[in-house]
Design a protein around this motif. Structure first.
Motif, PDB file in Angstrom:
ATOM      1  N   UNK A 196       0.806  -1.224   0.000  1.00 12.86           N
ATOM      2  CA  UNK A 196       0.000   0.000   0.000  1.00 12.86           C
ATOM      3  C   UNK A 196       0.841   1.277   0.000  1.00 12.86           C
ATOM      4  N   UNK A 197       2.157   1.130   0.072  1.00 14.50           N
ATOM      5  CA  UNK A 197       3.035   2.291  -0.068  1.00 14.50           C
ATOM      6  C   UNK A 197       3.713   2.300  -1.436  1.00 14.50           C
ATOM      7  N   UNK A 198       3.943   1.089  -1.971  1.00  8.05           N
ATOM      8  CA  UNK A 198       4.585   0.980  -3.291  1.00  8.05           C
ATOM      9  C   UNK A 198       3.602   1.426  -4.389  1.00  8.05           C
ATOM     10  N   UNK A 199       2.341   1.031  -4.263  1.00  6.64           N
ATOM     11  CA  UNK A 199       1.354   1.388  -5.292  1.00  6.64           C
ATOM     12  C   UNK A 199       1.201   2.905  -5.467  1.00  6.64           C
ATOM     13  N   UNK A 200       1.065   3.685  -4.378  1.00  3.93           N
ATOM     14  CA  UNK A 200       0.979   5.141  -4.587  1.00  3.93           C
ATOM     15  C   UNK A 200       2.317   5.802  -4.907  1.00  3.93           C
ATOM     16  N   UNK A 201       3.417   5.056  -4.881  1.00  2.00           N
ATOM     17  CA  UNK A 201       4.670   5.589  -5.415  1.00  2.00           C
ATOM     18  C   UNK A 201       5.633   6.212  -4.427  1.00  2.00           C
ATOM     19  N   UNK A 202       5.928   5.532  -3.278  1.00  3.75           N
ATOM     20  CA  UNK A 202       7.021   6.042  -2.427  1.00  3.75           C
ATOM     21  C   UNK A 202       8.320   5.924  -3.239  1.00  3.75           C
ATOM     22  N   UNK A 203       9.313   6.714  -2.855  1.00  2.00           N
ATOM     23  CA  UNK A 203      10.558   6.717  -3.631  1.00  2.00           C
ATOM     24  C   UNK A 203      11.305   5.401  -3.540  1.00  2.00           C
ATOM     25  N   UNK A 204      11.493   4.915  -2.297  1.00  2.00           N
ATOM     26  CA  UNK A 204      12.293   3.701  -2.112  1.00  2.00           C
ATOM     27  C   UNK A 204      11.889   3.004  -0.830  1.00  2.00           C
ATOM     28  N   UNK A 205      12.138   1.706  -0.788  1.00  4.21           N
ATOM     29  CA  UNK A 205      11.940   0.968   0.468  1.00  4.21           C
ATOM     30  C   UNK A 205      13.123   0.038   0.678  1.00  4.21           C
ATOM     31  N   UNK A 206      13.390  -0.263   1.935  1.00  6.65           N
ATOM     32  CA  UNK A 206      14.409  -1.252   2.292  1.00  6.65           C
ATOM     33  C   UNK A 206      13.784  -2.217   3.287  1.00  6.65           C
ATOM     34  N   UNK A 207      13.840  -3.505   2.980  1.00  5.00           N
ATOM     35  CA  UNK A 207      13.317  -4.512   3.915  1.00  5.00           C
ATOM     36  C   UNK A 207      14.489  -5.089   4.707  1.00  5.00           C
ATOM     37  N   UNK A 208      14.342  -5.086   6.018  1.00  5.83           N
ATOM     38  CA  UNK A 208      15.348  -5.704   6.890  1.00  5.83           C
ATOM     39  C   UNK A 208      14.718  -6.965   7.469  1.00  5.83           C
ATOM     40  N   UNK A 209      15.293  -8.125   7.159  1.00  3.91           N
ATOM     41  CA  UNK A 209      14.688  -9.369   7.639  1.00  3.91           C
ATOM     42  C   UNK A 209      15.730 -10.480   7.557  1.00  3.91           C
ATOM     43  N   UNK A 210      16.024 -11.100   8.693  1.00  7.14           N
ATOM     44  CA  UNK A 210      17.023 -12.176   8.698  1.00  7.14           C
ATOM     45  C   UNK A 210      16.414 -13.561   8.527  1.00  7.14           C
ATOM     46  N   UNK A 211      15.067 -13.665   8.455  1.00  9.48           N
ATOM     47  CA  UNK A 211      14.422 -14.987   8.390  1.00  9.48           C
ATOM     48  C   UNK A 211      14.488 -15.599   6.998  1.00  9.48           C
ATOM     49  N   UNK A 212      14.467 -16.934   6.962  1.00  6.03           N
ATOM     50  CA  UNK A 212      14.287 -17.592   5.659  1.00  6.03           C
ATOM     51  C   UNK A 212      12.810 -17.972   5.526  1.00  6.03           C
ATOM     52  N   UNK A 213      12.354 -18.048   4.284  1.00  5.30           N
ATOM     53  CA  UNK A 213      10.934 -18.289   4.019  1.00  5.30           C
ATOM     54  C   UNK A 213      10.577 -19.727   4.379  1.00  5.30           C
ATOM     55  N   UNK A 214       9.481 -19.872   5.161  1.00 13.98           N
ATOM     56  CA  UNK A 214       9.014 -21.218   5.537  1.00 13.98           C
ATOM     57  C   UNK A 214       7.693 -21.498   4.814  1.00 13.98           C
ATOM     58  N   UNK A 215       7.249 -22.726   4.910  1.00 13.74           N
ATOM     59  CA  UNK A 215       5.960 -23.089   4.306  1.00 13.74           C
ATOM     60  C   UNK A 215       4.830 -22.283   4.922  1.00 13.74           C
ATOM     61  N   UNK A 216       4.950 -22.013   6.209  1.00 13.90           N
ATOM     62  CA  UNK A 216       3.917 -21.233   6.909  1.00 13.90           C
ATOM     63  C   UNK A 216       3.824 -19.819   6.332  1.00 13.90           C
ATOM     64  N   UNK A 217       4.992 -19.233   6.006  1.00 13.45           N
ATOM     65  CA  UNK A 217       5.016 -17.892   5.400  1.00 13.45           C
ATOM     66  C   UNK A 217       4.232 -17.881   4.102  1.00 13.45           C
ATOM     67  N   UNK A 218       4.483 -18.897   3.281  1.00 11.79           N
ATOM     68  CA  UNK A 218       3.857 -18.942   1.955  1.00 11.79           C
ATOM     69  C   UNK A 218       2.339 -19.066   2.104  1.00 11.79           C
ATOM     70  N   UNK A 219       1.916 -19.720   3.196  1.00  8.90           N
ATOM     71  CA  UNK A 219       0.485 -19.935   3.412  1.00  8.90           C
ATOM     72  C   UNK A 219      -0.314 -18.668   3.657  1.00  8.90           C
ATOM     73  N   UNK A 220       0.330 -17.604   4.189  1.00  8.14           N
ATOM     74  CA  UNK A 220      -0.490 -16.412   4.482  1.00  8.14           C
ATOM     75  C   UNK A 220       0.065 -15.134   3.865  1.00  8.14           C
ATOM     76  N   UNK A 221       1.035 -15.271   2.941  1.00  3.77           N
ATOM     77  CA  UNK A 221       1.671 -14.075   2.405  1.00  3.77           C
ATOM     78  C   UNK A 221       1.649 -14.098   0.880  1.00  3.77           C
TER      79      UNK A 221
END
Length: 533
Positions: A47-72
């Motif tokens: 909802x921030x990318x669609x209206x056109x913010x300049x840039x984003x940085x995601x900070x996240x040390x997790x690896x993707x699990x099956x549970x993540x894929x289920x709700x994301x």
């Protein structure tokens, strides 16, 4: 360049109507940091990318699990095993080619250990699904760097947001029901002359029925004042009499039946609006009296310099009033009469803004700053919105969580109703306590939910005891929070994603008023509440 401007206008048409070119420019120069690309995190960024913010940085040390894929929605089966920040960045970038996406494959705690300054470069930092200890560490770093921090959490059927910002000034607060600024109770010289140029009695029928209602009210008000000791109609009875007074001004046909004059009907309908006394709103008076307004230094943000200039204007040229806003509502009138009236207000607004500009220049000179450090365009915008200025100040998380400064009154008075949203706040704090003790949330990896119920109950009691809170939390809530097992259902994540993005845009654009300071959403009853903690 013109082509890209036109295509941008087309692409962002609906939002440009909301926050204008300058709001869009603020958005396009913003760099947002999202910590944790969970379902809630990616919904916020979407909802921030669609209206056109300049840039984003995601900070996240997790690896993707099956549970993540289920709700994301921003992770797919082939993301499993990849770093979550990287996988989400790739898919989020597809939404808008104008936005630049970056990712850091590290946990926020690691960054805080090795490079806490990393977070100071962002326009706003949004932390999602973070444990209390990490939130407090971020709170301390961002608070001292004056970077706004938005904490979000979806926990079962409960959504939580907390805004942490030292001081946030809003020039364009876009109030829903703003009163018009017509000055009919104390007309300025140019408006007086313009009103005098009308003679309702000697007009022909067409002109009479096409005179703007502002003029009609002003003319009748002059007569009313001369007959009532210069006292305007104040109470309901007097205003009714004044409406009748205007009604008598409607021309009559030969048979005595009133003509159909819509402009007079409009005048009668707008009596309340027109008679609104011109005064400085109490919220603005409070800002005038604040230390920030009265002790302007070279460190003072431009908002306060302009506010001080408006205060000086009000005390001198403004005769105790703010600058004229310069806009009038639409009304039934012929074009020329409407434009002439509009110009009277517009020119006065320009004169007032020019006078405020002079005060701004003197102030800047006195603090050793160049006069061009605040543009004329900014001063005009400030003057136009001077009735609606707002400043939001939130407490830090450290203050909220400290035993000495906890807002006990707000908590206990809300808990007079044992089912108020405040109970979810206390439960989320207790769940965090559980996490600190057991390195997991209640109901997670534990099929013996019963065990966790008693453990969570201990956490609830220790929290209430620590803050000396004499409130009662029903066992139902403790059971419910164990059943949630820290799940992040997509429906709650999506709702929170929309709400959090909206608040982030308010912070970035300095338009509309953000909430202060805690927001709780209850998906079970579809209700929400804002709490000041």
């Amino acid at each position: 360049m013109a082509a890209t401007k036109a295509s941008k206008e087309q692409k962002y048409d609906r939002q440009l109507r909301l926050w204008g070119d300058h709001g869009q420019e603020s958005l396009e120069s913003a760099h947002v940091c999202l910590i944790n690309a969970t379902a809630t995190g990616t919904e916020i960024l979407k909802n921030l990318v669609l209206p056109g913010i300049g840039a984003f940085t995601i900070v996240d040390g997790h690896t993707v699990s099956g549970e993540d894929v289920g709700n994301n929605f921003f992770l797919s089966n082939n993301s499993i095993g990849k770093n979550r920040a990287q996988a989400a960045t790739e898919l989020l970038q597809e939404l808008n080619s104008d936005v630049s996406g970056n990712f850091v494959e590290e946990s926020p705690n690691k960054l805080l250990d090795n490079n806490p300054e990393f977070f100071n470069r962002f326009t706003i930092v949004i932390g999602v699904q973070l444990p209390e200890s990490t939130c407090l560490r971020l709170d301390s770093v961002l608070w001292s760097a004056s970077v706004p921090f938005l904490v979000c959490k979806s926990y079962g059927l409960i959504g939580y947001m907390r805004l942490v910002v030292q001081e946030h000034s809003v020039i364009e607060s876009h109030p829903d029901n703003a009163l018009e600024d017509l000055r009919l109770n104390q007309p300025f010289a140019e408006l007086k002359n313009h009103i005098q140029s009308y003679d309702l009695d000697s007009m022909d029928k067409k002109d009479h029925s096409h005179t703007p209602w502002i003029i009609i009210v002003a003319k009748h008000l002059e007569r009313w004042l001369s007959e009532h000791n210069l006292q305007p109609p104040k109470n309901y009875k007097e205003k009714e009499a004044f409406r009748q007074f205007i009604r008598e001004g409607i021309r009559k046909k030969e048979n005595g039946v009133p003509e159909d004059e819509e402009n007079f009907e409009e005048a009668i309908k707008n009596v309340n609006t027109a008679l609104n006394p011109t005064k400085i709103p109490s919220t603005v008076e409070d800002l005038f009296n604040s230390e920030e307004c009265n002790d302007v230094t070279s460190q003072t943000p431009s908002f306060w310099v302009m506010l001080r200039a408006v205060k000086e204007f009000a005390l001198n040229e403004g005769n105790g009033s703010l600058p004229v806003r310069g806009t009038i509502p639409d009304m039934i009138a012929d074009s020329q009469k409407f434009i002439n009236l509009q110009n009277v207000y517009r020119e006065k607004a320009m004169q007032d803004a020019a006078a405020v500009s002079k005060h701004v220049e003197c102030l800047l000179q006195s603090i050793g700053k160049p006069p061009e450090s605040i543009s004329e365009k900014d001063v005009k915008l400030f003057c136009k919105n001077s009735s609606f200025l707002r400043v939001v100040r939130c407490r830090s998380l450290a203050e909220e969580y400290s035993v000495d400064t906890v807002n006990k009154d707000e908590i206990t008075s809300s808990m007079d109703n044992p089912d108020s949203e405040m109970v979810f706040y206390l439960m989320l704090r207790s769940v965090d306590r559980f996490y600190q003790q057991h390195s997991r949330y209640p109901g997670v990896y534990n099929y013996q939910v019963e065990d966790d119920i008693s453990k969570l109950k201990l956490c609830v009691n220790s929290l209430l005891q620590e803050y000396s809170l004499n409130v009662n939390i029903k066992d139902d809530y403790i059971h419910e929070f164990c059943r949630y097992g820290a799940a992040e259902p997509h429906t709650v994540a999506a709702f929170l994603g929309g709400s959090a993005a909206q608040e982030a845009i308010k912070i970035i654009s300095h338009q509309f008023v953000p909430f202060n300071n805690t927001f709780i959403y209850n998906a079970m009853s579809q209700t929400s509440a804002t709490l000041q903690l």
